[in-house]
Write a protein that holds these residues in place. Structure first.
Motif, PDB file in Angstrom:
ATOM      1  N   VAL A  13       0.819  -1.220   0.000  1.00  0.00           N
ATOM      2  CA  VAL A  13       0.000   0.000   0.000  1.00  0.00           C
ATOM      3  C   VAL A  13       0.854   1.272   0.000  1.00  0.00           C
ATOM      4  CG1 VAL A  13      -2.075  -1.024   0.996  1.00  0.00           C
ATOM      5  CG2 VAL A  13      -0.298  -0.136   2.512  1.00  0.00           C
ATOM      6  N   ASN A  40      -0.215   4.602  -2.047  1.00  0.00           N
ATOM      7  CA  ASN A  40      -0.817   3.924  -3.195  1.00  0.00           C
ATOM      8  C   ASN A  40      -2.339   3.902  -3.047  1.00  0.00           C
ATOM      9  OD1 ASN A  40      -1.751   2.059  -5.132  1.00  0.00           O
ATOM     10  ND2 ASN A  40       0.248   1.073  -5.203  1.00  0.00           N
ATOM     11  N   ALA A  43      -4.210   0.804  -4.415  1.00  0.00           N
ATOM     12  CA  ALA A  43      -4.158  -0.356  -3.515  1.00  0.00           C
ATOM     13  C   ALA A  43      -5.131  -0.179  -2.361  1.00  0.00           C
ATOM     14  CB  ALA A  43      -2.731  -0.547  -2.996  1.00  0.00           C
ATOM     15  N   CYS A 135       2.398  -9.468  -3.665  1.00  0.00           N
ATOM     16  CA  CYS A 135       2.219  -8.228  -4.415  1.00  0.00           C
ATOM     17  C   CYS A 135       3.511  -7.844  -5.110  1.00  0.00           C
ATOM     18  CB  CYS A 135       1.810  -7.095  -3.470  1.00  0.00           C
ATOM     19  SG  CYS A 135       0.232  -7.365  -2.648  1.00  0.00           S
ATOM     20  N   GLY A 140       2.121  -2.798  -5.974  1.00  0.00           N
ATOM     21  CA  GLY A 140       1.325  -2.965  -4.764  1.00  0.00           C
ATOM     22  C   GLY A 140       0.123  -3.865  -4.997  1.00  0.00           C
ATOM     23  N   PHE A 141      -0.897  -3.679  -4.176  1.00  0.00           N
ATOM     24  CA  PHE A 141      -2.121  -4.482  -4.208  1.00  0.00           C
ATOM     25  C   PHE A 141      -2.997  -3.980  -5.343  1.00  0.00           C
ATOM     26  CE2 PHE A 141      -6.410  -5.597  -2.641  1.00  0.00           C
ATOM     27  CZ  PHE A 141      -6.224  -6.926  -2.306  1.00  0.00           C
ATOM     28  N   THR A 142      -3.196  -4.825  -6.353  1.00  0.00           N
ATOM     29  CA  THR A 142      -3.959  -4.451  -7.544  1.00  0.00           C
ATOM     30  C   THR A 142      -5.226  -5.304  -7.651  1.00  0.00           C
ATOM     31  OG1 THR A 142      -2.933  -6.066  -9.034  1.00  0.00           O
ATOM     32  CG2 THR A 142      -1.772  -3.947  -8.739  1.00  0.00           C
ATOM     33  N   TYR A 146      -6.581  -8.489  -5.458  1.00  0.00           N
ATOM     34  CA  TYR A 146      -7.947  -8.348  -4.934  1.00  0.00           C
ATOM     35  C   TYR A 146      -8.764  -9.606  -5.260  1.00  0.00           C
ATOM     36  CZ  TYR A 146     -12.851  -6.781  -5.222  1.00  0.00           C
ATOM     37  OH  TYR A 146     -14.222  -6.685  -5.130  1.00  0.00           O
TER      38      TYR A 146
END
Length: 156
Positions: A13, A40, A43, A135, A140-142, A146
């Protein structure tokens, strides 16, 4: 019992971004000077969306946990754009071992037997690697993580 996300910050993040320096030259950074926020927003948005599908609590496994209290971590998440109803319920201990061992210690100490995932950009999860949603350090978290997270958290 809500599922738990063991959350790393850097590479999940908080990621590298480009900005202009004082001379107007593009340079990369991870934090604006004087701002203690996670950067981010994509994210954070995906993690907020995940909460609407599968409400969860957070245990911070990031190295940021070392210098911050649980209350400070909670405030940081909210200030950075996390939904205020997402609760930081703890942080893993600093054992100077693999992150997976620190997570397992927290699980054992809190007698947690629910569903959980680990969001991280590193793979040092020892025997918990099957719970890792890896990640990309730079992204990052995409949406991809997800989707994996929803499938994993909706199993139970």
């Amino acid at each position: 019992m809500r599922p738990i996300i063991f959350l790393d910050f850097d590479g999940v993040v908080n990621t590298i971004y480009w900005e202009k320096d004082d001379n107007g030259i593009c340079c990369y950074n991870v934090m604006k000077s004087g701002h203690y926020e996670l950067n981010n927003q994509q994210a954070i948005g995906w993690l907020n969306e995940l909460y609407t599908k599968v409400p969860y609590d957070i245990v911070v496994s990031s190295t940021w946990r070392i210098s911050m209290s649980i209350e400070e971590l909670q405030n940081l998440l909210i200030k950075s754009g996390f939904r205020p109803d997402i609760q930081v319920i703890g942080k893993t201990p600093v054992l100077h071992k693999e992150r997976g061992e620190e997570i397992q210690y927290w699980i054992d100490q809190h007698n947690f037997n629910g569903n959980f995932i680990i969001l991280d950009d590193d793979v040092d999860m020892a025997h918990l690697s099957d719970h890792l949603i890896l990640c990309d350090t730079f992204l990052g978290f995409t949406i991809y993580e997800y989707r994996k997270s929803i499938k994993f958290l909706q199993k139970s």
